[in-house]
Design a protein around this motif. Structure first.
Motif, PDB file in Angstrom:
ATOM      1  N   ALA A   1     -24.369  -2.229  25.219  1.00  0.00           N
ATOM      2  CA  ALA A   1     -23.814  -1.212  26.105  1.00  0.00           C
ATOM      3  C   ALA A   1     -22.287  -1.189  26.024  1.00  0.00           C
ATOM      4  N   ARG A   2     -21.664  -2.374  25.997  1.00  0.00           N
ATOM      5  CA  ARG A   2     -20.201  -2.418  25.947  1.00  0.00           C
ATOM      6  C   ARG A   2     -19.676  -1.893  24.612  1.00  0.00           C
ATOM      7  N   THR A   3     -20.411  -2.196  23.549  1.00  0.00           N
ATOM      8  CA  THR A   3     -20.001  -1.703  22.229  1.00  0.00           C
ATOM      9  C   THR A   3     -20.018  -0.178  22.185  1.00  0.00           C
ATOM     10  N   LEU A   4     -21.064   0.406  22.720  1.00  0.00           N
ATOM     11  CA  LEU A   4     -21.148   1.872  22.727  1.00  0.00           C
ATOM     12  C   LEU A   4     -20.097   2.491  23.649  1.00  0.00           C
ATOM     13  N   GLU A   5     -19.857   1.847  24.800  1.00  0.00           N
ATOM     14  CA  GLU A   5     -18.830   2.359  25.702  1.00  0.00           C
ATOM     15  C   GLU A   5     -17.450   2.312  25.035  1.00  0.00           C
TER      16      GLU A   5
ATOM     17  N   GLU B   1     -12.843  12.372  18.463  1.00  0.00           N
ATOM     18  CA  GLU B   1     -13.748  12.797  17.400  1.00  0.00           C
ATOM     19  C   GLU B   1     -15.175  13.077  17.876  1.00  0.00           C
ATOM     20  N   LEU B   2     -15.649  12.374  18.873  1.00  0.00           N
ATOM     21  CA  LEU B   2     -17.056  12.509  19.279  1.00  0.00           C
ATOM     22  C   LEU B   2     -17.315  13.868  19.917  1.00  0.00           C
ATOM     23  N   ASP B   3     -18.398  14.513  19.490  1.00  0.00           N
ATOM     24  CA  ASP B   3     -18.755  15.791  20.105  1.00  0.00           C
ATOM     25  C   ASP B   3     -19.376  15.553  21.483  1.00  0.00           C
ATOM     26  N   SER B   4     -19.440  16.610  22.271  1.00  0.00           N
ATOM     27  CA  SER B   4     -19.895  16.483  23.667  1.00  0.00           C
ATOM     28  C   SER B   4     -21.323  15.985  23.757  1.00  0.00           C
ATOM     29  N   ASN B   5     -22.175  16.444  22.838  1.00  0.00           N
ATOM     30  CA  ASN B   5     -23.572  16.028  22.881  1.00  0.00           C
ATOM     31  C   ASN B   5     -23.714  14.520  22.639  1.00  0.00           C
ATOM     32  N   THR B   6     -22.965  14.010  21.666  1.00  0.00           N
ATOM     33  CA  THR B   6     -23.035  12.571  21.378  1.00  0.00           C
ATOM     34  C   THR B   6     -22.470  11.758  22.533  1.00  0.00           C
TER      35      THR B   6
ATOM     36  N   ARG C   1     -36.243   3.796  19.369  1.00  0.00           N
ATOM     37  CA  ARG C   1     -36.367   5.219  19.019  1.00  0.00           C
ATOM     38  C   ARG C   1     -35.400   6.068  19.813  1.00  0.00           C
ATOM     39  N   ARG C   2     -35.160   5.693  21.078  1.00  0.00           N
ATOM     40  CA  ARG C   2     -34.240   6.495  21.878  1.00  0.00           C
ATOM     41  C   ARG C   2     -32.789   6.318  21.419  1.00  0.00           C
ATOM     42  N   ALA C   3     -32.508   5.148  20.849  1.00  0.00           N
ATOM     43  CA  ALA C   3     -31.119   4.844  20.502  1.00  0.00           C
ATOM     44  C   ALA C   3     -30.835   4.920  19.010  1.00  0.00           C
ATOM     45  N   GLU C   4     -31.849   5.232  18.188  1.00  0.00           N
ATOM     46  CA  GLU C   4     -31.714   5.071  16.745  1.00  0.00           C
ATOM     47  C   GLU C   4     -30.574   5.883  16.148  1.00  0.00           C
ATOM     48  N   GLU C   5     -30.251   7.037  16.723  1.00  0.00           N
ATOM     49  CA  GLU C   5     -29.180   7.848  16.155  1.00  0.00           C
ATOM     50  C   GLU C   5     -27.812   7.428  16.669  1.00  0.00           C
ATOM     51  N   LEU C   6     -27.780   6.524  17.654  1.00  0.00           N
ATOM     52  CA  LEU C   6     -26.513   6.148  18.278  1.00  0.00           C
ATOM     53  C   LEU C   6     -26.029   4.766  17.864  1.00  0.00           C
ATOM     54  N   VAL C   7     -26.985   3.827  17.665  1.00  0.00           N
ATOM     55  CA  VAL C   7     -26.550   2.454  17.388  1.00  0.00           C
ATOM     56  C   VAL C   7     -25.774   2.359  16.079  1.00  0.00           C
ATOM     57  N   GLY C   8     -26.039   3.269  15.152  1.00  0.00           N
ATOM     58  CA  GLY C   8     -25.319   3.233  13.884  1.00  0.00           C
ATOM     59  C   GLY C   8     -23.860   3.610  14.019  1.00  0.00           C
ATOM     60  N   LEU C   9     -23.476   4.141  15.165  1.00  0.00           N
ATOM     61  CA  LEU C   9     -22.091   4.544  15.370  1.00  0.00           C
ATOM     62  C   LEU C   9     -21.166   3.348  15.581  1.00  0.00           C
ATOM     63  N   ALA C  10     -21.725   2.209  15.988  1.00  0.00           N
ATOM     64  CA  ALA C  10     -20.911   1.015  16.260  1.00  0.00           C
ATOM     65  C   ALA C  10     -21.411  -0.136  15.405  1.00  0.00           C
ATOM     66  N   GLU C  11     -20.491  -0.896  14.841  1.00  0.00           N
ATOM     67  CA  GLU C  11     -20.838  -1.913  13.848  1.00  0.00           C
ATOM     68  C   GLU C  11     -21.762  -2.989  14.401  1.00  0.00           C
TER      69      GLU C  11
ATOM     70  N   ARG D   1     -25.049  11.587  25.212  1.00  0.00           N
ATOM     71  CA  ARG D   1     -26.167  10.705  24.874  1.00  0.00           C
ATOM     72  C   ARG D   1     -25.778   9.244  25.027  1.00  0.00           C
ATOM     73  N   ILE D   2     -24.564   8.896  24.608  1.00  0.00           N
ATOM     74  CA  ILE D   2     -24.113   7.511  24.765  1.00  0.00           C
ATOM     75  C   ILE D   2     -24.010   7.153  26.239  1.00  0.00           C
TER      76      ILE D   2
END
Length: 924
Positions: free
Chosen positions: A576-580, A589-594, A474-484, A597-598
Motif C-alpha cells: 500500500a505504501r509503495t503504491l501511495e 504523469e498518472l492519468d485520473s483513472n489510474t 486479479r484486482r491489482a494485476e494492472e497496478l502492481v507493475g507500476l511500482a518496483e 484505481r490506486i
C-alpha cells in the motif's frame, strides 16, 4: 431486427387459483368451482397442477411443503410495475391493481385472475406509449424470460404482441441504458454561518405551511436543535445537543428545519443518521414537504447506505452472462428493476423486499457488493455505478439520510468513502447510539471473519472458484507493475494468507484436525468453550466462556497465529505504501483513472485486511501476555450455534464503554452534533446514573460525557394525554414459564382487541411456541396472524402488511419492538411476554460491574419498556392497551411509562375485560 409487434391479446393461464390460510385453503378450479380444502389436500392439489397464487414461499410454508412450481402473481406485478411496492398478499395485489377489496378467501381466489388481467392490460398500454427503445427492451426481456420457461411468459408476450423468436435479449444489457454520473470540481469547505433559534422557527413554519396546526412544542424543539448549528470555538469541542422529544412532538421536521437552513447557508450537507430502514424511508418522505419538486429533491436529498446495500452492475452482468435457465426469471425481473430504480438501493429503497423471498437471495440481494470485491475504476460500469453516483451526489446535497452503522464505521476509518467527513451530524433514534457503537467498534477473530479475509485476498477456492469473485492479485494485476517492489510484496502477502482458514475449515475444527494456524487456534478455542460453558453440547444455543485461564496449548497457538498475521500485514502495508508513493512521485504523469484505481485499492487493503488483522494480532498478543482488557475491553471465547449445530467459533472483543471510541472518532471531529430520541433519558435509575431526570444516563449512553465541552440538554414533552389514551396492565396469574398459559393469554387478549395487536417476545423459541398454539384459534375468529421467524417473509414486509390490515396480529422480537411505526387502528394492543431484562452474558456482566450494578439492569429494562410502549400511540387519535405477562414486574420499573399512567396489577380475566371494554369504547 425485431418485427413490429402484433395487437395485444390477453390470455390468462388456464390453471386453478389457490389461497391458503392457517388451517385450510380455498381452490378455484379451472371449471370455476370453489373447493374448501384441508392443508394436506391443498398441498396435494398444488403439487399436481401449478396454481395461480400470491407469494409462493409463504403459501408453501402454510401448506408445510417445499416451494413448488406455480404462477406467482407477484412476479407479474414486479415485471409490470418494477421498483414499486404492493402488499405481498392476495388482497394487497388485488387492491394495488385498482380492484375492490375481496371480502373472503373465495373473493381472493377469483380476484387473483382479475388482478392478473388488469396488470396485463396495464403492461400493454404502457408499452404502447413508451419510446421505441424502451418498448423493445420490455419485449426483449419478456422474450428471454419466456424462452427459459417463465410461467407468465406466454401471457406477457401475448399482451406485448410478441410472436415467434424474433426478439433478441439485448434488453438484459441494462448497463447500456443507464445514464452516467458526472464528476464535478471539489466542493469548497463548509461555511460557518450559524442558524439562530428564530430562524429555525421560521423555517419550520414555512415547511408546515400556513394552514398547519400550531404546535408550540415542535417550535421549541426546533429552536433548541438550532444550537447544534452554531460554529464551534475549539477543535475537538463540537456543539452537542441532547434533545428528548416525546412521541407526537414532530421532531423530524423540528430538526430538518435548522438542518436544511444550515446547509443552504453554508454550502455543505448535514448528515442525518437513523438506526432503522423504516425511519430512513420516513425521513425521505417527510422531506417531500421541504422539496415538493421531485427533481429538486433528487438534487438536494440523498439516501446513503453501505456499499453492500446497492446493486452491483458487474455482478448483474456476470449473472446475465451465465445464461442459466434457472436464473432467467430472476435476471429478467432484476433487469426490469435496474432500469426503473431511483438509486439502486436494494435494502429499504424501492426494491420490494418480497422479491428476494420469491427469487432467492443469491440472485437478488446477492448482486450487491457484500464481500468487498469492488474493483472501483477498474470496473467497466464504474461511470454508471449506483454506489459511486450516491457518493458524488452526497457531496453536493443539502441533506444526506444515512444510518448509524455507516456513519460510525466510515468515520472510524477516516472518512465517508473518500476521506470527506461531514461537520454537522444529526443522530435520530439516539437511544440506539450505544448499541450501534458497540457493533461498529468491536472486533471478532472468528472462523467466518478470517475466511472472508482469506477469500478477499486469494479469491474463491474449491467449489467457489467458478464464481465471479476476484482475489487481490486479479484486482491489482494492472497496478502492481507500476511500482518496483509491489509484485514481491503482493506475492508474500498472498503466500502468508494460507495461514487463514481454508475451504472446509468448519469440519476440520469440529474434528480437531486443523490444517492452518488459524484453524489450530479455533480448534483449541472450541475445546475450551465446550469444556467450561454451561450446558455444553446439550445446549441448542450459542455458548461462551471467559478467555482465561487458557487451556494447554492455546497460548502457543495464539502466538503462532499472531506471527502468521504479522506475515500477512507487513507485506500488504509495504504494498500500500509503495503504491501511495507512486501517486506522489508520478503525480504529473498518472492519468485520473489510474490514480482512482490506486486510491481505491490502497483504501480497500487498509479497510478489508490491515485494520482487522492488526486488531486480531493485538488481541492474541494481549491474550497471552495477560493484558487483554486493561479496563477498557472485555474479551471472551464463543461458539455460535443454530439449532444445536456449530456455525462459527472465535474470540470476541468489545469496548466496555463503546461510546469512548464513538466520541473520539465521530463526535470530536464534528463541529455540531444533535442526538435526539423520544427515549434518551432513563426516567429513574440509581445514584450512579444521576438525577435531574437522568440526563447523566443520557450523556453516558450517547458519549457526550466523554467530551470536553458540556452538551446542551433539551426536553420537549409529548402532547398526548397518555392517562386517557392508554392502559398499562401487569398480569399476575400467568406463569411465564408455562407456554400453554402464556399462549392462552395471548389468544384471549388478541381476541378481546379483535386484532390490531402486537405480541413482543424476549426469545424466538417462545414466539414460535405461542404461534403454534394461537394461529388456529385466531384464524377461526377471522384474525390473520403474522410472525417473524415463522412466515417466509422479511421483517419489513411483515410490518407493512400489519400496518395495512387493521385487524391483523403480529408476533415479533427486538427488531419489531424498535422498528415498528404503525399509527392508528392497526396497533391498539401490545402484549409483552415478560420483563425484557438484559441477557446475562459475559459482555453484560462487565458493563454491569462498570456502570452501577443493578441500576444498570434497571435502566436498560426501563428503556426497552419505554420504547415498546412508545409504539402504541403515534397520533393524537390513537389509543391502546399495554399488557405485560410477568407477575414479577418490579414497581421500580413503573417509571418507564409516562407520568400519570397507572400501572395496574390484574388477573388475566380482568386484563381481557379491560382490553375489550377500553378498546370497544374508542372504536372509530
Amino acid at each position: 431486427m425485431s418485427t413490429p409487434p402484433s395487437p395485444p391479446r390477453f390470455v390468462l393461464p388456464h390453471v386453478p387459483a389457490l389461497v391458503a390460510g392457517v388451517r385450510g385453503a380455498v381452490l378455484l378450479d379451472t371449471d370455476g368451482e370453489f373447493h374448501n380444502l384441508s392443508l394436506s389436500e391443498a398441498a396435494s392439489a398444488a403439487r399436481a397442477t401449478p396454481p395461480l397464487l400470491c407469494h409462493g414461499p409463504a403459501v408453501a410454508g402454510r401448506l408445510g411443503i417445499e416451494p413448488f412450481p406455480c404462477l406467482d402473481i407477484l412476479e407479474l406485478f414486479a415485471f409490470v410495475r418494477p421498483a414499486r411496492f404492493c402488499l405481498p398478499t392476495a388482497k394487497g395485489v388485488i387492491e394495488a391493481a385498482g380492484l375492490a377489496p375481496p371480502a373472503d378467501p373465495e373473493d381472493e381466489a377469483e380476484g387473483l385472475f382479475r388482478a392478473a388481467r388488469r396488470l396485463l392490460e396495464e403492461l400493454a398500454g404502457r408499452t404502447a406509449g413508451d419510446t421505441a427503445a424502451r418498448a423493445a427492451d420490455t419485449r426483449s426481456i419478456a422474450w428471454a424470460m419466456a424462452r427459459a420457461g417463465w410461467s407468465w411468459g406466454t401471457a406477457v408476450l401475448a399482451a406485448l404482441g410478441v410472436q415467434g423468436d424474433a426478439e433478441r435479449n439485448n434488453g438484459l444489457r441494462v448497463w447500456e441504458r443507464l445514464p452516467e454520473w458526472s464528476e464535478h470540481a471539489p466542493e469548497p469547505p463548509p461555511g460557518n454561518v450559524p442558524v439562530e433559534p428564530d430562524e429555525a422557527r421560521a423555517r419550520l413554519t414555512a415547511i408546515l405551511g400556513s394552514g398547519a396546526e400550531q404546535r408550540p412544542a415542535q417550535a421549541d424543539y426546533a429552536s433548541a436543535a438550532a444550537a447544534a448549528f452554531v460554529p464551534r470555538d475549539r477543535m475537538g469541542e463540537p456543539r452537542v445537543v441532547l434533545a428528548e422529544a416525546g412521541t407526537g412532538t414532530g421532531k423530524t421536521l423540528g430538526y430538518i428545519a435548522p438542518a436544511s437552513l444550515w446547509a443552504e447557508k453554508n454550502g455543505a450537507p448535514v448528515w442525518i443518521s437513523t438506526h432503522t430502514r423504516n425511519l430512513q424511508r420516513q425521513l425521505d418522505s417527510e422531506l417531500d414537504r421541504l422539496f415538493p419538486d421531485p427533481l429538486e429533491k433528487a438534487r438536494r436529498v440523498v439516501v446513503r447506505k453501505g456499499r453492500e446495500n446497492y446493486a452491483c452492475l458487474l455482478n448483474y452482468e456476470e449473472q446475465m452472462m451465465r445464461n442459466r435457465p434457472n436464473e432467467a426469471v430472476a435476471t429478467g425481473l432484476m433487469a426490469r428493476w435496474l432500469l426503473a430504480t431511483r438509486d439502486g438501493d436494494m435494502v429499504g429503497g424501492d426494491f420490494p423486499g418480497w422479491l428476494s423471498d420469491l427469487l432467492g437471495r443469491p440472485r437478488t440481494l446477492g448482486l450487491a457488493d457484500r464481500r468487498g470485491e469492488c474493483i472501483f475504476s477498474g470496473c467497466p460500469h464504474f461511470n454508471k455505478c449506483f454506489i459511486e453516483k450516491a457518493v458524488r451526489r452526497a457531496r453536493r446535497a443539502d441533506i444526506v439520510i444515512a444510518n448509524h452503522a455507516l456513519v460510525m464505521i466510515q468515520a472510524a476509518l477516516g472518512g465517508l468513502d473518500d476521506a470527506n467527513q461531514p461537520t454537522r451530524l444529526v443522530f435520530d433514534e439516539g437511544h440506539h447510539v450505544f448499541e450501534a457503537a458497540d457493533s461498529a467498534f468491536s472486533a471478532h477473530l472468528s472462523g467466518f471473519e478470517a475466511t472472508e479475509v482469506r477469500r478477499w485476498l486469494l479469491g474463491p477456492e474449491g467449489d467457489g472458484a467458478r464464481s465471479r469473485a476476484r482475489g487481490l492479485k486479479r484486482r491489482a494485476e494492472e497496478l502492481v507493475g507500476l511500482a518496483e517492489d509491489a509484485p514481491a510484496a503482493l506475492d508474500a502477502a498472498l503466500a502468508a494468507a494460507q495461514a487463514l482458514p481454508g475451504p472446509g475449515w468448519q469440519n476440520r475444527v469440529l474434528d480437531n484436525t486443523p490444517g492452518t494456524p488459524t484453524e489450530s487456534f479455533l480448534s483449541l478455542v472450541r475445546q475450551q468453550v465446550y469444556a467450561r460453558a454451561a450446558g455444553g453440547e446439550s445446549s441448542p444455543y450459542s455458548l461462551e466462556t471467559d478467555c482465561r485461564p487458557l487451556i494447554d496449548g492455546l497460548a502457543e497457538a495464539a502466538l503462532e497465529l499472531a506471527e502468521a498475521l504479522g506475515r500477512i500485514g507487513a507485506p500488504l502495508t509495504r504494498l500500500a505504501r509503495t503504491l501511495e508513493k507512486k501517486l506522489d512521485d508520478e503525480a504529473a504523469e498518472l492519468d485520473s483513472n489510474t490514480r482512482a484505481r490506486i486510491e481505491g485499492l490502497t483504501r480497500s487493503i487498509e479497510r478489508r485486511v490491515l485494520v482487522p488483522v492488526a486488531g486480531w494480532k493485538a488481541m492474541l498478543e494481549e491474550l497471552v501476555e495477560g493484558t487483554a482488557t486493561s479496563g477498557q475491553y472485555v474479551d471472551w471465547f464463543g461458539v455460535d450455534r443454530i439449532d444445536g449445530r456449530d456455525v462459527d467459533v472465535g474470540m470476541h472483543r468489545h469496548w466496555i464503554d463503546p461510546t469512548v471510541p464513538f466520541a473520539k472518532a465521530v463526535m470530536e471531529p464534528a463541529h455540531g452534533v444533535l442526538v435526539t430520541s423520544a427515549t434518551l433519558r432513563d426516567g429513574a435509575g440509581g445514584p450512579d446514573w444521576g438525577g435531574d431526570g437522568n440526563w447523566d444516563a443520557a450523556e453516558k449512553r450517547t458519549g457526550a460525557v466523554h467530551l470536553t465541552a458540556p452538551a446542551l440538554r433539551a426536553a420537549v414533552p409529548s402532547p398526548f394525554d397518555y392517562p386517557a389514551q392508554t392502559r398499562v396492565l401487569v398480569v399476575s396469574d400467568v406463569r411465564k414459564d408455562d407456554m400453554d398459559q402464556v399462549a392462552a393469554a395471548y389468544r384471549e387478549l388478541f381476541l378481546a382487541a379483535q386484532g390490531g395487536a402486537l405480541g413482543l417476545f424476549t426469545a424466538i423459541s417462545r414466539l414460535k411456541a405461542v404461534y403454534k398454539r394461537v394461529a388456529g384459534p385466531l384464524d377461526e375468529a377471522g384474525l390473520s396472524l403474522l410472525a417473524q421467524h415463522v412466515d417466509n417473509m422479511d421483517t419489513s414486509t411483515l410490518v407493512d402488511i400489519f400496518r395495512a390490515e387493521h385487524d391483523s396480529c403480529l408476533l415479533g422480537t427486538d427488531a419489531v419492538r424498535d422498528g415498528v411505526d404503525v399509527p392508528g387502528q392497526s396497533l391498539r394492543l401490545i402484549v409483552f411476554d415478560r420483563v425484557p431484562w438484559p441477557r446475562p452474558d459475559i459482555l453484560h456482566k462487565a458493563r454491569k460491574s462498570t456502570f452501577g450494578g443493578k441500576a444498570y439492569d434497571d435502566m436498560i429494562t426501563r428503556l426497552r419498556l419505554k420504547q415498546a410502549f412508545g409504539r402504541l400511540v403515534r397520533r393524537a387519535g390513537d389509543h391502546g392497551v399495554f399488557v405485560l405477562l410477568d407477575p414479577l414486574m418490579p414497581t421500580r420499573l413503573h417509571s418507564a411509562f409516562p407520568a400519570g399512567v397507572a400501572v395496574r396489577k390484574v388477573g388475566l380475566a380482568e386484563a381481557v375485560a379491560v382490553t375489550r371494554e377500553f378498546l370497544a369504547e374508542r372504536q372509530d
